[in-house]
Design a protein around this motif. Structure first.
Motif, short mmCIF file in Angstrom:
data_model
loop_
_atom_site.label_atom_id
_atom_site.label_comp_id
_atom_site.label_asym_id
_atom_site.label_seq_id
_atom_site.Cartn_x
_atom_site.Cartn_y
_atom_site.Cartn_z
N LEU A 80 -58.86 -59.20 -24.15
CA LEU A 80 -57.34 -59.67 -24.03
C LEU A 80 -57.07 -61.02 -24.57
N GLY A 81 -58.12 -61.46 -25.20
CA GLY A 81 -57.98 -62.80 -26.02
C GLY A 81 -57.14 -62.60 -27.20
N TYR A 82 -57.02 -61.26 -27.92
CA TYR A 82 -56.35 -60.79 -29.01
C TYR A 82 -54.64 -60.86 -28.59
N ALA A 83 -54.55 -60.97 -27.22
CA ALA A 83 -53.05 -60.79 -26.90
C ALA A 83 -52.47 -62.41 -26.56
N VAL A 84 -53.31 -63.37 -26.62
CA VAL A 84 -52.95 -64.66 -26.35
C VAL A 84 -52.03 -65.10 -27.39
N PRO A 85 -50.53 -65.43 -26.66
CA PRO A 85 -49.50 -65.54 -27.82
C PRO A 85 -49.78 -67.17 -28.43
N VAL A 86 -50.46 -67.40 -29.28
CA VAL A 86 -50.53 -68.78 -29.93
C VAL A 86 -49.11 -69.03 -30.75
N ALA A 87 -48.83 -67.90 -31.30
CA ALA A 87 -47.33 -67.90 -32.29
C ALA A 87 -46.52 -68.52 -31.65
N THR A 88 -46.31 -68.60 -30.05
CA THR A 88 -45.27 -68.83 -29.57
C THR A 88 -45.09 -70.45 -29.71
N VAL A 146 -50.46 -75.29 -33.92
CA VAL A 146 -51.10 -73.86 -33.82
C VAL A 146 -52.73 -74.07 -33.93
N PHE A 147 -53.14 -74.95 -34.83
CA PHE A 147 -54.48 -75.16 -35.08
C PHE A 147 -55.17 -75.55 -33.64
N MET A 148 -54.51 -76.58 -33.03
CA MET A 148 -55.27 -77.03 -31.87
C MET A 148 -55.15 -75.87 -30.60
N THR A 149 -53.91 -75.25 -30.62
CA THR A 149 -53.77 -74.27 -29.61
C THR A 149 -54.70 -73.42 -29.67
N ALA A 150 -55.08 -72.90 -30.94
CA ALA A 150 -56.10 -71.81 -31.03
C ALA A 150 -57.43 -72.22 -30.76
N ILE A 151 -57.96 -73.44 -31.06
CA ILE A 151 -59.39 -74.00 -30.72
C ILE A 151 -59.08 -74.06 -29.26
N ILE A 164 -45.69 -79.96 -38.39
CA ILE A 164 -46.27 -80.23 -37.07
C ILE A 164 -46.65 -79.16 -36.08
N ALA A 165 -45.81 -77.95 -36.54
CA ALA A 165 -45.87 -76.56 -35.81
C ALA A 165 -47.33 -76.27 -36.37
N LEU A 166 -47.79 -76.13 -37.55
CA LEU A 166 -49.15 -75.81 -38.03
C LEU A 166 -50.28 -76.64 -37.36
N ARG A 194 -63.86 -65.60 -32.83
CA ARG A 194 -62.78 -64.54 -33.35
C ARG A 194 -61.42 -64.73 -32.60
N PHE A 195 -61.22 -65.30 -31.31
CA PHE A 195 -59.99 -65.39 -30.85
C PHE A 195 -59.45 -66.78 -31.45
N VAL A 196 -60.18 -67.68 -31.99
CA VAL A 196 -59.54 -68.85 -32.72
C VAL A 196 -58.96 -68.57 -33.86
N LEU A 197 -59.65 -67.61 -34.75
CA LEU A 197 -59.24 -67.04 -35.89
C LEU A 197 -57.99 -66.20 -35.74
N VAL A 198 -57.90 -65.25 -34.76
CA VAL A 198 -56.82 -64.61 -34.51
C VAL A 198 -55.45 -65.26 -34.10
N GLY A 199 -55.72 -66.43 -33.36
CA GLY A 199 -54.79 -67.15 -32.63
C GLY A 199 -54.12 -67.97 -33.91
N PHE A 200 -55.09 -68.49 -34.87
CA PHE A 200 -54.51 -69.35 -35.77
C PHE A 200 -53.71 -68.69 -37.03
N LEU A 201 -54.31 -67.31 -37.23
CA LEU A 201 -53.83 -66.52 -38.19
C LEU A 201 -52.25 -65.80 -37.67
N THR A 202 -52.06 -65.65 -36.19
CA THR A 202 -50.75 -65.33 -35.85
C THR A 202 -49.92 -66.53 -35.60
N GLY A 203 -50.42 -67.64 -35.30
CA GLY A 203 -49.62 -68.93 -35.43
C GLY A 203 -48.95 -69.26 -36.61
N ILE A 204 -49.75 -69.22 -37.56
CA ILE A 204 -49.34 -69.54 -39.12
C ILE A 204 -48.19 -68.63 -39.29
#
Length: 706
Positions: free
Chosen positions: A341-349, A367-372, A362-364, A383-393
């Motif tokens: 379920l780490g793939y569903a974390v809404p870092v993009a929010t 996103v970087f911090m939230t993904a970490i 600032i949003a970028l 893997r969840f850091v990468l997915v969060g970063f890509l969806t956030g961007i």
């Protein structure tokens, strides 16, 4: 005595209030809030925790299950599946071409003996030498002469017998490489039953040794498929824990089975380690410090505003709190798909909210911090850091240029696609089976996008109201014709409404040309003249052929009525809770400009000596932003072009140039950040829009003229 204590308490209270109003302390409070909240979210488990045991320890007390639970004994299931796979026999494929090749080789060897035996011109010694050279294997010298003397018919019959034996022995399941030695013995035994002459038998044995080869080959794919089918046929071994059942007794040694039962019953927690808490705290401290230092260096205006800092901190903490809930659901209920379920974390929010409310750059960083931080919550899974970063961007760039409400819906679609692609890519790289990855990646990717959209749309109005920020979404809502003020403007002052729409079009084109805030200009243009609602018929565009009331008024009174629409507009705006940036446009869209018509009328009157120029100017202030200046120029240009009878492109361009020059010389643009290059681009944008509105049309003949 009591009065002194009350006075001292009052002084301390005032000092306390003054201290907490200090911006530095507010910024420190935002940093401390973010640090503490993130440390708690990452390091502390929020779902039920009751016992902390590890395999090999001795249970300090008897533990019973508070509720029934069923879980899979993975170790036993894996063992049974391995046994089922080992029972599957290896699969082999028989190649029929091998038998044909063997037969051709046998026939060729026998043909060579026949050919050498027919060479009458050679003596016996030469024939034997030629036979040695013709055969690929070595025969004993004593067998050469008898072999050459065997009649051709007998050799052909030997060929037939060998072919028959080959068909029998190499028939399915064929000959495998490991069976080659035993098969050669079978061939020799069958040759012994043919009553062959000694030389003939030796020759046949050598033929078999030379020509016979494996024709059954191992098929790894079929074998693995059957093994997988056998493994899949094994049902998972399930263990049931019933309510009140003893899981482990006091003094018993803890095993993995005990831990599995504790987890299934919701009673297990990992050992609490102070070192882990300190490590998490240090990482959080570094990242929070990096964020605030970045804001101090690159976005000083945001750093100096404590409300923006609290907004950024609250967004990060809120998204990670949602992530915590997601991971808690994963651990408590999704046994077998742990941590997927780490793939569903809404870092993009976080990225979308900060991009809309504060700044895309600032949003970028957010996103970087939230993904970490999300990765730290999942035991440092990259893997969840990468997915969060890509969806956030993806979320940041999909909302960085909002121009309509549908852009937010489109942004959620982009985030879903990015989450699916990122999950599939990262999952394949980490070795996750495709049968698991496809449904999990697609399903959780869609959930990610949907959750990001819901959270963004839900949190946006709350954050706007709480922190007093006007987002592009709010500006889009204000430009809706269904807004109460715009509806009133359309019904009560239709000419002003039409004028505002044209000013909005002009301002939008100009803002796009110089890179200004398009939505602020458009919304400001729509509302810049709402003050005319108080006395609409005192303005020319709303008179619709009626008598002009200014004809009966003194120029000074007319000027007072005309200029008061700015003050009235500010009152209307505040009553309807319009954003401050829109109120600023309303207040500044005339600056301190001269009401030229009534000033000239006053100069033509009998009391021209008493005319003061300041009495015929708007109260101001002058435009403080590029957006307010654009609305001022758009307003003046639209009103002037409207006064032309049949405006031509050359006239329009000349008029625009004159108006911009007049405003510049009058000092109306002194306090905004417009450059001469900007003014040139703005004039070009005005000319393009107005040329499209006032283009030449063909005059159609009337019916009576025909």
């Amino acid at each position: 005595m009591l009065s002194r204590l009350a006075e001292r308490a009052s002084v301390l209270s005032d000092k306390f209030k003054t201290t907490f109003k200090e911006p530095r302390l507010k910024r420190a409070g935002a940093a401390l809030f973010l640090f503490i909240a993130l440390t708690l979210l990452i390091a502390v488990k929020f779902y039920p925790e009751r016992v902390s045991l590890e395999a090999g320890q001795v249970a300090p007390r008897t533990i019973k299950a508070p509720r029934s639970a069923v879980f899979e004994d993975k170790a036993r299931t894996d063992e049974l599946r391995r046994e089922a796979a080992n029972k599957v026999q290896k699969m082999y494929d028989v190649d029929p071409k091998v038998v044909e090749t063997v037969k051709k080789d046998i026939a060729e060897l026998i043909r060579k003996v026949i050919v050498v035996g027919k060479q009458q011109e050679k003596n016996q010694a030469d024939k034997e030498t030629a036979l040695k050279e013709a055969l690929p294997f070595t025969l004993p010298d004593k067998t050469l002469k008898p072999l050459l003397e065997i009649p051709e018919a007998r050799l052909k019959r030997l060929n037939q017998e060998l072919n028959r034996i080959v068909d029998q022995v190499m028939a399915p399941p064929g000959i495998r490489q490991e069976d080659l030695t035993s098969v050669e013995k079978t061939f020799n035994d069958r040759l012994g039953l043919l009553s062959l002459e000694p030389a003939e038998e030796v020759f046949a044995q050598n033929i078999i040794l030379y020509t016979v080869r494996p024709n059954s080959f191992y098929n790894a794919a079929r074998t693995e498929k059957l093994q997988q089918e056998a493994m899949d046929a094994v049902q998972p071994v399930e263990i049931t824990v019933r309510t009140g059942e003893k899981i482990i007794g006091e003094g018993e040694v803890v095993t993995q089975e005990h831990i599995a039962k504790l987890k299934a019953a919701g009673l297990y927690q990992s050992t609490f380690r102070v070192g882990a808490i300190l490590g998490v705290s240090f990482v959080v401290l570094l990242l929070v410090g990096a964020l605030f230092y970045y804001l101090f260096q690159q976005h000083r205006e945001v750093y100096l505003d404590p409300m923006h800092l609290y907004l950024i901190s609250l967004v990060i903490v809120g998204v990670l709190l949602v992530a915590k809930i997601v991971f808690a659901i994963d651990i408590r209920q999704w046994t077998g798909v742990t941590s997927q379920l780490g793939y569903a974390v809404p870092v993009a929010t976080a990225g979308m909210l900060i991009a809309i409310l504060v700044d895309s750059r600032i949003a970028l960083m957010v996103v970087f911090m939230t993904a970490i931080f999300a990765g730290l919550m999942t035991d440092n899974q990259l893997r969840f850091v990468l997915v969060g970063f890509l969806t956030g961007i993806t979320g940041v760039y999909s909302v960085s240029h909002l121009s309509r409400r549908g852009d937010l819906v489109r942004a959620s679609l982009y985030v879903s696609v990015a989450a699916i692609l990122a999950a599939l890519t990262v999952g394949l790289a980490s070795g996750t089976p495709l049968s698991v990855l496809l449904p999990v990646g697609i399903g959780l990717g869609l959930i990610n996008g949907l959750l990001s959209s819901i959270l963004t749309n839900g949190a946006l109005p709350v954050l706007e109201y709480t922190f007093g920020i006007t987002s592009p979404v709010k500006l889009l809502e204000l430009t809706n014709p269904g807004e109460p003020l715009l509806k009133r403007l359309l019904m009560e002052a239709p000419g002003t409404y039409h004028h505002s729409i044209i000013v909005g079009n002009l301002g939008e084109a100009a803002a796009e040309a110089i890179g200004a805030d398009v939505l602020t200009v458009r919304a400001g243009a729509y509302y810049h003249d709402i003050g005319k609602l108080r006395r609409p018929y005192f303005f020319m565009e709303n008179q619709m052929g009626q008598n002009n009331p200014h004809d009966k008024l003194a120029p000074t009174l007319s000027t007072l009525i005309i200029t008061s629409h700015v003050k009235d507009g500010i009152e209307f705006a505040r009553e309807n809770k319009l954003p401050e940036k829109i109120i600023g446009v309303i207040e500044q869209h005339h600056g301190t400009s001269m009401v030229g018509f009534f000033h000239q009328k006053a100069l033509e009157s009998d009391q021209k000596d008493l005319v003061s120029e300041t009495d015929f100017r708007y109260p101001g202030p002058k435009p403080q932003t590029r957006e307010a200046a654009i609305v001022m120029l758009s307003d003046a240009v639209e009103a002037s072009v409207r006064s032309l009878n049949q405006p031509m492109p050359g006239q329009i361009e000349g008029l625009i140039h004159r108006i911009v020059k007049d405003k510049l010389q009058d000092g109306q643009l002194d306090e905004c950040a417009l450059t001469f290059r900007d003014l040139e681009l703005i004039g070009g944008a005005f000319a393009r829009v107005l040329s499209g509105i006032f283009h030449h049309r063909v005059e159609y003949p009337r019916q009576d003229e025909k």
